[in-house]
Design a protein around this motif. Structure first.
Motif, mmCIF file in Angstrom:
data_model
loop_
_atom_site.group_PDB
_atom_site.id
_atom_site.type_symbol
_atom_site.label_atom_id
_atom_site.label_comp_id
_atom_site.label_asym_id
_atom_site.label_seq_id
_atom_site.Cartn_x
_atom_site.Cartn_y
_atom_site.Cartn_z
ATOM 1 N N LEU A 41 0.843 -1.201 0.000
ATOM 2 C CA LEU A 41 0.000 0.000 0.000
ATOM 3 C C LEU A 41 0.873 1.245 0.000
ATOM 4 C CD1 LEU A 41 -2.581 -1.243 2.660
ATOM 5 C CD2 LEU A 41 -2.791 -1.305 0.169
ATOM 6 N N SER A 42 0.447 2.221 -0.774
ATOM 7 C CA SER A 42 1.206 3.472 -0.889
ATOM 8 C C SER A 42 0.247 4.583 -1.285
ATOM 9 C CB SER A 42 2.292 3.322 -1.972
ATOM 10 O OG SER A 42 2.864 4.581 -2.259
ATOM 11 N N ARG A 43 0.620 5.814 -0.911
ATOM 12 C CA ARG A 43 -0.186 6.944 -1.395
ATOM 13 C C ARG A 43 0.017 7.148 -2.886
ATOM 14 N NH1 ARG A 43 2.283 10.966 2.886
ATOM 15 N NH2 ARG A 43 3.980 9.545 2.362
ATOM 16 N N ASN A 44 1.142 6.634 -3.400
ATOM 17 C CA ASN A 44 1.457 6.798 -4.833
ATOM 18 C C ASN A 44 1.767 5.450 -5.474
ATOM 19 O OD1 ASN A 44 1.544 9.794 -4.591
ATOM 20 N ND2 ASN A 44 3.279 9.310 -3.263
ATOM 21 N N PRO A 45 0.739 4.610 -5.642
ATOM 22 C CA PRO A 45 1.013 3.249 -6.126
ATOM 23 C C PRO A 45 1.661 3.237 -7.507
ATOM 24 C CG PRO A 45 -1.363 3.708 -6.112
ATOM 25 C CD PRO A 45 -0.699 4.841 -5.398
ATOM 26 N N LYS A 57 -3.529 1.782 -3.770
ATOM 27 C CA LYS A 57 -3.490 3.090 -3.097
ATOM 28 C C LYS A 57 -4.075 3.012 -1.684
ATOM 29 C CE LYS A 57 -4.892 7.895 -3.579
ATOM 30 N NZ LYS A 57 -3.583 8.551 -3.687
ATOM 31 N N ASP A 59 -4.215 5.961 1.697
ATOM 32 C CA ASP A 59 -3.742 7.163 2.394
ATOM 33 C C ASP A 59 -4.437 7.189 3.750
ATOM 34 O OD1 ASP A 59 -3.183 9.670 3.405
ATOM 35 O OD2 ASP A 59 -3.464 10.704 1.480
ATOM 36 N N THR A 65 -10.031 5.741 1.301
ATOM 37 C CA THR A 65 -9.160 4.918 0.440
ATOM 38 C C THR A 65 -8.882 3.545 1.067
ATOM 39 O OG1 THR A 65 -7.098 5.720 1.472
ATOM 40 C CG2 THR A 65 -7.928 6.977 -0.419
ATOM 41 N N ALA A 69 -8.241 -0.735 -0.063
ATOM 42 C CA ALA A 69 -6.894 -1.183 0.314
ATOM 43 C C ALA A 69 -6.940 -2.475 1.138
ATOM 44 C CB ALA A 69 -6.192 -0.085 1.112
#
Ligand SMILES: NC(=O)c1ccc[n+]([C@@H]2O[C@H](COP(=O)([O-])OP(=O)(O)OC[C@H]3O[C@@H](n4cnc5c(N)ncnc54)[C@H](OP(=O)(O)O)[C@@H]3O)[C@@H](O)[C@H]2O)c1
Length: 305
Positions: A41-45, A57, A59, A65, A69
């Motif tokens: 998981l990332s804010r900027n996949p 994604k 956040d 979001t 996730a």
């Protein structure tokens, strides 16, 4: 392949912080174990394609979001980043726990730290520790089938990063800190090895999924022992102890760092005798974590002038 293995193959572990040090270690250990499907998981996949089986994604500041996730995930690893501007660890963790419960997650692993406020009787203010400890109850009371607390140590990596040796007034390279260098108080470790404990906990929920506290500790040292270890490897580092009051005024946030060192000195990093917890963590990880000297030989190269 056994029935059990094939059903585990379908289980997804969703990893917050997958692009960072703790979560990255968890992703790599889960991949090495090949027992679970890994959802990074990332804010900027889009910037991290290929990091894991799935990159999705998430956040923590935008709870909406988190539904996608955590959708269909068996397990969640959560770390919050105190140092990122705008982070409210309690708010973020509460949102993550709620979303994980709603998604039917069975095993929640939270990267916590000791409650310095309670341990010091309110004398020391270390919000990046205490703030995490206050989240433990929320994780516990959420009622997951399994939950585990892992404790990240003082990263060896900090000594070549945020706390790297600096040029001193006498021209030497070293550290000036508000800490008695003879006191053994720092539980340390190679943060890339945290994943072994977390992956082990997901793989062994009966042994590690009932609210156990699992600290990663490769070494337990005084600052003089740290300096001596490095100097035996060819460095020439110095150490100067400064009064806490003087250090606290040196830069923004220094007061909190000073209280952190006072805490290590008075109570140790883990805050209590943690022999049994460390032993269990190593059993769950299936290996002994690296000693500081071993790590330093590879990662703390001697500068040739
Ligand atoms: N340094 C030490 O010695 C030490 C010791 C013990 C504990 N800690 C704790 O470790 C924590 C930091 O972990 P780390 O070292 O793994 O950090 P890191 O390497 O700096 O990585 C931070 C991670 O957090 C993710 N992240 C940040 N804000 C987010 C948000 N709003 N939503 C979703 N993800 C978010 C980032 O993901 P994206 O950017 O991809 O979204 C990134 O993967 C801190 O809370 C600190 O207190 C540090």
């Amino acid at each position: 392949m056994s029935m059990d293995m094939s059903s585990n193959n379908e289980k997804v572990i969703a990893v917050i912080g997958a692009t960072g040090r703790q979560g990255g270690a968890v992703v790599r250990a889960l991949q090495a174990g090949a027992q679970f499907k890994v959802r990074a998981l990332s804010r900027n996949p889009g910037e991290h394609r290929g990091l894991a089986d799935e990159v999705v994604k998430a956040d923590l500041n935008r709870p909406e979001t988190l539904k996608a996730a955590f959708e269909g995930a068996h397990g969640v690893f959560l770390v919050t980043n105190f140092w990122e501007q705008g982070t409210d660890e309690l708010k973020q963790a509460t949102a993550a726990v709620r979303a994980a419960k709603d998604a039917g997650v069975k095993h929640f692993v939270w990267s916590t730290l000791p409650d310095v406020e309670a341990i010091s009787g309110g004398k020391l203010q270390v919000p990046h520790f205490t703030g995490k400890a206050k989240i433990d109850r929320i994780v516990k009371e959420a009622g997951f089938a399994h939950h585990t607390f892992v404790i990240a140590p003082f990263y060896y990596q900090s000594l070549v990063g945020a706390l790297a040796p600096q040029k001193q007034a006498d021209g030497s390279l070293g550290w000036t800190l508000p800490l008695d260098p003879d006191v053994r108080g720092i539980h340390m470790g190679d943060i890339t090895e945290l994943g072994n404990i977390v992956a082990g906990a997901f793989a062994h929920p009966d042994e590690a999924g009932n609210g156990e506290y699992l600290p990663l500790v490769g070494d337990f040292m005084s600052f003089n022992e740290i300096v001596d270890t490095l100097n035996r490897q060819g460095h020439k580092f110095s150490f100067n102890q400064v009064p806490k009051e003087a250090f606290a005024t040196l830069f923004p946030g220094a007061a909190e760092i000073a209280d952190t060192f006072s805490y290590f000195q008075a109570h140790t990093y883990l805050g209590s005798d943690s022999y049994d917890q460390i032993a269990l963590a190593n059993t769950i990880a299936g290996r002994q974590p690296s000693k500081f000297s071993t790590w330093a030989r590879v990662n703390f190269p001697v500068q040739i002038p």
